[in-house]
Design a protein around this motif. Structure first.
Motif, short mmCIF file in Angstrom:
data_model
loop_
_atom_site.label_atom_id
_atom_site.label_comp_id
_atom_site.label_asym_id
_atom_site.label_seq_id
_atom_site.Cartn_x
_atom_site.Cartn_y
_atom_site.Cartn_z
N ALA A 76 -19.39 11.97 -0.66
CA ALA A 76 -20.49 12.91 -0.47
C ALA A 76 -21.86 12.25 -0.63
CB ALA A 76 -20.35 14.06 -1.47
N GLY A 77 -21.88 10.96 -0.95
CA GLY A 77 -23.16 10.26 -1.14
C GLY A 77 -23.90 10.71 -2.39
N LYS A 78 -23.15 11.09 -3.44
CA LYS A 78 -23.76 11.60 -4.66
C LYS A 78 -23.73 10.57 -5.78
CE LYS A 78 -22.05 16.37 -4.18
NZ LYS A 78 -21.18 17.34 -4.85
N ASN A 79 -24.70 10.67 -6.65
CA ASN A 79 -24.74 9.95 -7.92
C ASN A 79 -24.58 8.44 -7.80
OD1 ASN A 79 -24.88 12.51 -9.19
ND2 ASN A 79 -22.64 12.66 -9.20
N GLY A 80 -24.89 7.89 -6.65
CA GLY A 80 -24.77 6.44 -6.45
C GLY A 80 -23.35 5.94 -6.54
N ALA A 81 -22.37 6.83 -6.38
CA ALA A 81 -20.96 6.45 -6.49
C ALA A 81 -20.56 5.54 -5.33
CB ALA A 81 -20.07 7.68 -6.52
N LYS A 82 -19.63 4.66 -5.61
CA LYS A 82 -19.13 3.71 -4.62
C LYS A 82 -18.39 4.44 -3.51
CE LYS A 82 -16.19 -0.35 -4.20
NZ LYS A 82 -15.28 -1.26 -4.87
N GLN A 83 -18.67 4.08 -2.27
CA GLN A 83 -18.00 4.62 -1.10
C GLN A 83 -16.71 3.83 -0.87
OE1 GLN A 83 -17.11 6.86 1.15
NE2 GLN A 83 -19.01 7.03 2.29
N GLY A 84 -15.65 4.50 -0.51
CA GLY A 84 -14.39 3.83 -0.20
C GLY A 84 -13.44 3.80 -1.38
N GLU A 85 -12.28 3.19 -1.14
CA GLU A 85 -11.27 3.07 -2.19
C GLU A 85 -11.81 2.18 -3.30
OE1 GLU A 85 -8.21 4.65 -2.03
OE2 GLU A 85 -8.74 5.49 -0.10
N VAL A 86 -11.57 2.58 -4.54
CA VAL A 86 -11.99 1.77 -5.68
C VAL A 86 -10.83 0.94 -6.23
CG1 VAL A 86 -13.94 3.24 -6.30
CG2 VAL A 86 -11.71 3.67 -7.33
N GLU A 87 -9.60 1.37 -5.91
CA GLU A 87 -8.42 0.59 -6.28
C GLU A 87 -7.25 1.07 -5.43
OE1 GLU A 87 -7.08 -0.78 -10.40
OE2 GLU A 87 -5.70 0.89 -9.99
N MET A 88 -6.41 0.11 -5.03
CA MET A 88 -5.18 0.42 -4.32
C MET A 88 -4.04 -0.24 -5.08
SD MET A 88 -6.60 -0.16 -0.44
CE MET A 88 -5.14 0.35 0.42
N ARG A 89 -2.90 0.48 -5.17
CA ARG A 89 -1.73 -0.02 -5.89
C ARG A 89 -0.49 0.18 -5.03
NH1 ARG A 89 -4.90 3.00 -8.63
NH2 ARG A 89 -3.70 4.90 -8.31
N TYR A 90 0.49 -0.68 -5.24
CA TYR A 90 1.74 -0.50 -4.51
C TYR A 90 2.92 -0.95 -5.35
CZ TYR A 90 1.25 -5.48 -3.52
OH TYR A 90 1.10 -6.84 -3.64
N VAL A 91 4.07 -0.34 -5.06
CA VAL A 91 5.33 -0.68 -5.73
C VAL A 91 6.37 -0.83 -4.63
CG1 VAL A 91 7.13 0.10 -7.33
CG2 VAL A 91 4.72 0.64 -7.79
N MET A 92 7.15 -1.90 -4.69
CA MET A 92 8.22 -2.14 -3.72
C MET A 92 9.55 -1.72 -4.33
SD MET A 92 7.21 -5.77 -2.03
CE MET A 92 5.59 -6.03 -1.29
N HIS A 93 10.32 -0.95 -3.56
CA HIS A 93 11.64 -0.48 -3.99
C HIS A 93 12.70 -1.12 -3.09
CE1 HIS A 93 10.01 2.97 -6.37
NE2 HIS A 93 8.98 2.77 -5.55
N PHE A 94 13.71 -1.71 -3.70
CA PHE A 94 14.76 -2.39 -2.94
C PHE A 94 16.14 -1.89 -3.31
CE2 PHE A 94 11.34 -5.54 -3.32
CZ PHE A 94 11.12 -5.84 -1.99
N GLU A 95 16.98 -1.71 -2.30
CA GLU A 95 18.40 -1.52 -2.51
C GLU A 95 19.08 -2.70 -1.83
OE1 GLU A 95 21.95 1.41 -1.07
OE2 GLU A 95 20.01 2.35 -1.50
N THR A 96 19.59 -3.64 -2.63
CA THR A 96 20.18 -4.87 -2.12
C THR A 96 21.07 -5.47 -3.20
OG1 THR A 96 19.67 -7.07 -1.22
CG2 THR A 96 18.16 -6.21 -2.89
N ASP A 97 21.93 -6.38 -2.77
CA ASP A 97 22.77 -7.11 -3.72
C ASP A 97 22.07 -8.37 -4.23
OD1 ASP A 97 24.84 -5.26 -3.49
OD2 ASP A 97 25.71 -6.30 -1.77
N ALA A 98 20.92 -8.70 -3.66
CA ALA A 98 20.18 -9.89 -4.08
C ALA A 98 19.64 -9.69 -5.50
CB ALA A 98 19.03 -10.15 -3.12
N PRO A 99 19.51 -10.78 -6.27
CA PRO A 99 18.99 -10.65 -7.63
C PRO A 99 17.51 -10.25 -7.64
CG PRO A 99 19.40 -12.96 -7.08
CD PRO A 99 19.89 -12.15 -5.93
N LYS A 100 17.11 -9.57 -8.70
CA LYS A 100 15.73 -9.08 -8.84
C LYS A 100 14.73 -10.23 -8.74
CE LYS A 100 12.68 -6.30 -11.69
NZ LYS A 100 12.50 -5.51 -12.90
#
Length: 146
Positions: free
Chosen positions: A88-112
Motif C-alpha cells: 500500500a506504500g505506507k509507513n516506508g515499509a519494504k515492497q515485495g517479499e521480505v523472506e521466502m522459505r522452502y522445505v523439500m519432502h521426499f519419499e524414496t529409499d535413498a538415505p537422508k
C-alpha cells in the motif's frame, strides 16, 4: 552464453485479471476476492513462489535421475512473507517479499544424507533461486503507444 526469456503480461477489460503469454502458453493471474479480484488465478507473488518450487523440483528430478535415485514422490513447499504496508506504500515499509522459505519432502529409499546433498545442489543450480538470492537489475524499456 546469454539467452533471453520472454513473457508478455496483458490486461484487457475490467477487473484485476491479467493474462500472460509465455511461449504461446496462457497463464492467468488475479487477486483473491478479499483483495478485490475474482480469484481466477494466482497472484504474481504466489506465482513467484510456485516458480521457485517448480525450478527446484525440476532440478531435484534431474539430479536424482543422474544419481540413479528413485523418487517415488516428492514435493517442495514454498512460502513467503510480505508486508501489506509495503503493497500500500505506507509507513516506508519494504515492497515485495521480505523472506521466502522452502522445505523439500521426499519419499524414496535413498538415505537422508544423499537427499540433503541433492537439496543443497538444487539450491545452487536452480535458476529462479539464484536470481532471487543474487538480485537482478530491472531495466525500464520505455512506453510504446499503440
Amino acid at each position: 552464453m546469454i539467452k533471453t526469456e520472454k513473457a508478455i503480461g496483458g490486461k484487457t477489460g475490467g477487473g484485476t485479471k491479467v493474462e500472460a503469454d509465455i511461449r504461446g502458453l496462457k497463464v492467468v493471474f488475479d487477486k483473491p476476492e478479499e483483495s478485490g479480484g475474482e480469484n481466477l488465478g494466482p497472484t504474481p507473488g504466489e506465482m513467484m513462489l510456485a516458480a521457485l518450487g517448480a525450478c527446484q523440483a525440476m532440478t531435484v528430478a534431474s539430479l536424482a535421475a543422474k544419481m540413479r535415485i528413485d523418487l517415488k514422490q516428492f514435493w517442495i513447499e514454498v512460502e513467503g512473507d510480505y508486508d501489506e504496508d509495503g503493497l500500500a506504500g505506507k509507513n516506508g515499509a519494504k515492497q515485495g517479499e521480505v523472506e521466502m522459505r522452502y522445505v523439500m519432502h521426499f519419499e524414496t529409499d535413498a538415505p537422508k544424507e544423499k537427499m540433503e546433498k541433492i537439496a543443497m545442489m538444487a539450491q545452487k543450480y536452480c535458476h529462479v533461486g539464484a536470481t532471487l538470492e543474487n538480485g537482478v537489475p530491472l531495466v525500464f524499456g520505455g512506453v510504446v503507444m499503440e
